[in-house]
Design a protein around this motif. Sequence first.
Motif, PDB file in Angstrom:
ATOM      1  N   VAL A 198       0.854  -1.190   0.000  1.00 47.30           N
ATOM      2  CA  VAL A 198       0.000   0.000   0.000  1.00 47.30           C
ATOM      3  C   VAL A 198       0.885   1.233   0.000  1.00 47.30           C
ATOM      4  O   VAL A 198       1.777   1.358   0.852  1.00 47.30           O
ATOM      5  N   PRO A 199       0.676   2.166  -0.950  1.00 45.89           N
ATOM      6  CA  PRO A 199       1.473   3.401  -0.944  1.00 45.89           C
ATOM      7  C   PRO A 199       1.361   4.129   0.392  1.00 45.89           C
ATOM      8  O   PRO A 199       0.288   4.137   1.021  1.00 45.89           O
ATOM      9  N   THR A 200       2.453   4.745   0.829  1.00 45.02           N
ATOM     10  CA  THR A 200       2.505   5.365   2.155  1.00 45.02           C
ATOM     11  C   THR A 200       1.431   6.439   2.329  1.00 45.02           C
ATOM     12  O   THR A 200       0.804   6.539   3.392  1.00 45.02           O
ATOM     13  N   GLY A 201       1.188   7.221   1.284  1.00 47.75           N
ATOM     14  CA  GLY A 201       0.178   8.278   1.388  1.00 47.75           C
ATOM     15  C   GLY A 201      -1.211   7.717   1.651  1.00 47.75           C
ATOM     16  O   GLY A 201      -1.939   8.195   2.534  1.00 47.75           O
ATOM     17  N   GLN A 255       4.234   0.413   5.883  1.00 46.55           N
ATOM     18  CA  GLN A 255       4.261  -1.021   5.585  1.00 46.55           C
ATOM     19  C   GLN A 255       5.720  -1.446   5.499  1.00 46.55           C
ATOM     20  O   GLN A 255       6.455  -1.047   4.597  1.00 46.55           O
ATOM     21  N   ALA A 256       6.136  -2.301   6.434  1.00 50.01           N
ATOM     22  CA  ALA A 256       7.537  -2.712   6.505  1.00 50.01           C
ATOM     23  C   ALA A 256       7.868  -3.746   5.441  1.00 50.01           C
ATOM     24  O   ALA A 256       8.989  -3.777   4.929  1.00 50.01           O
ATOM     25  N   ARG A 257       6.909  -4.609   5.100  1.00 49.71           N
ATOM     26  CA  ARG A 257       7.164  -5.673   4.137  1.00 49.71           C
ATOM     27  C   ARG A 257       5.830  -6.242   3.662  1.00 49.71           C
ATOM     28  O   ARG A 257       4.762  -5.900   4.195  1.00 49.71           O
ATOM     29  N   ASN A 258       5.919  -7.095   2.652  1.00 49.67           N
ATOM     30  CA  ASN A 258       4.769  -7.897   2.251  1.00 49.67           C
ATOM     31  C   ASN A 258       5.163  -9.367   2.365  1.00 49.67           C
ATOM     32  O   ASN A 258       6.217  -9.692   2.877  1.00 49.67           O
ATOM     33  N   ARG A 259       4.300 -10.265   1.916  1.00 46.60           N
ATOM     34  CA  ARG A 259       4.601 -11.707   1.909  1.00 46.60           C
ATOM     35  C   ARG A 259       5.004 -12.249   3.270  1.00 46.60           C
ATOM     36  O   ARG A 259       6.099 -12.799   3.376  1.00 46.60           O
ATOM     37  N   PRO A 260       4.221 -12.147   4.353  1.00 52.15           N
ATOM     38  CA  PRO A 260       2.885 -11.563   4.471  1.00 52.15           C
ATOM     39  C   PRO A 260       2.940 -10.058   4.734  1.00 52.15           C
ATOM     40  O   PRO A 260       3.984  -9.536   5.162  1.00 52.15           O
ATOM     41  N   PRO A 261       1.817  -9.347   4.496  1.00 54.42           N
ATOM     42  CA  PRO A 261       1.795  -7.900   4.751  1.00 54.42           C
ATOM     43  C   PRO A 261       2.059  -7.606   6.226  1.00 54.42           C
ATOM     44  O   PRO A 261       1.387  -8.134   7.108  1.00 54.42           O
ATOM     45  N   THR A 262       3.052  -6.762   6.464  1.00 54.53           N
ATOM     46  CA  THR A 262       3.459  -6.436   7.837  1.00 54.53           C
ATOM     47  C   THR A 262       3.576  -4.924   7.961  1.00 54.53           C
ATOM     48  O   THR A 262       4.252  -4.279   7.149  1.00 54.53           O
ATOM     49  N   PHE A 263       2.934  -4.359   8.980  1.00 56.63           N
ATOM     50  CA  PHE A 263       2.886  -2.914   9.174  1.00 56.63           C
ATOM     51  C   PHE A 263       3.507  -2.540  10.515  1.00 56.63           C
ATOM     52  O   PHE A 263       3.475  -3.321  11.476  1.00 56.63           O
TER      53      PHE A 263
END
Length: 467
Positions: free
Chosen positions: A378-381, A411-419
Amino acid sequence: MLPTVAIIGRPNVGKSTLFNRLVGKKLALVDDTPGVTRDRREGQGRLFDLEFTIVDTAGYEDEDPDTLPGRMRMQTEAAIAGAQVALFLIDGRVGVTPLDEEIARWLRGSATPVVLAVNKAEGKQGDNGILESYALGFGDPIAISGEHGEGMADLFQALLPHIDGGAFEVQDPEAPDAILKLAIVGRPNAGKSTLINKLLGENRLITGPEAGITRDSISIDWIWTDPDPKQGEPDEEGNIPPLLTERRVRLIDTAGMRKRAKVQDKLEKLSVADARHAIDFAEVVVLLLDATKGLEVQDLKIADHVIQEGRALIIAINKWDVAENASSLFNGIRGALEEGLSQLKGVPLIAVSAMTGKGLDPLLSAAFDAREAWNKRVPTGILNRWFEAAVAANPPPAPGGKRIKLRYMTQARNRPPTFVIFGNRTDELPASYARYLLNGIRRDLDFGAVPVRINFRSSKNPFADNN
């Protein structure tokens, strides 16, 4: 496509040990018990600058085709027929046995070239076996040790005339056309191997009424033709072409996973550990239920393990063609999942039949959709506009009268999504508020039912020590 080398030999001559050495990792289960390998397993092998697909086959046994050993032999025969070269392995310590001679007769009648290797020949232990092997009729044997890596240069020279070489495929795992790594897991006899055979349109994996046939986790690359592909941009004439009608899948069949207390046999323990490793390797995991048995506690434990590992989960109810009271069964399983998997609501539930093919295309479509959400960034904005609105709609509590301030989110990473959410006194934030944010992310940012993780970080107070 890389050229294929198939390892063949009677049980317990060291085929899986050699396979693991050539792929550079312990993919195949290895044990002193004969007949550990049942299905044929493929991997990307490398020997110096030779690159190839290496196939580990079951031990070749002369049994009736209707028996389990007979079905294993049929898999071995199919592997040899599709290979550029057969690597015939015998045990140098034991020497040539009647079964070795039977395999040699069969190989001489096939069209596949044969390289003969005498394994377990470290030191001088295999000298007698090497001398005996000349009688098999395949010329000079190659003395090797799959366990210690001896003789690999000679094996390279023997394979070289049959292999043109190639390069490993390097892919961006987040690209839309990347191979989907899809593992099928479940309790024994749920129909995992039968399901994969139906997808492939061939008897690639051994199946039967015996529980626990599959031991290794077997990966098979396959092309799925999407009957309802996504649409691309219109061309100059206004035609809208389909995108990715052919989609690449790496199907991973796994051993049945019983309750831990029931797993006593050493080989079954190895098989279950291999199945858990397959979950770690996968992107999307299909948990296959048996419609004739319904949802059991062990199914929920497997599902929880998949979620804890951060993999996208889909649940499929197999044997739907013989299910009784189908509607109430489906609703009952749905309700039990909502209660038993409260940490992840809305997991896709699909009715399938590995015998008739019902529901298999929707299952693959759901798997690709789940992988897309699992890969999403997800874009930061956009993320922080959502975050500000979520905090404004439901501000954090103020334990002890001191307000918790949440500042921003990334969002720090994906695969899995991590915030990661930054603020002050975040360690005092109640779990219920974290769940509020987690559910909002899934719902509002279109992550669906994939595992989403949130970590909180507190800003350091520069005046904390000045008292």
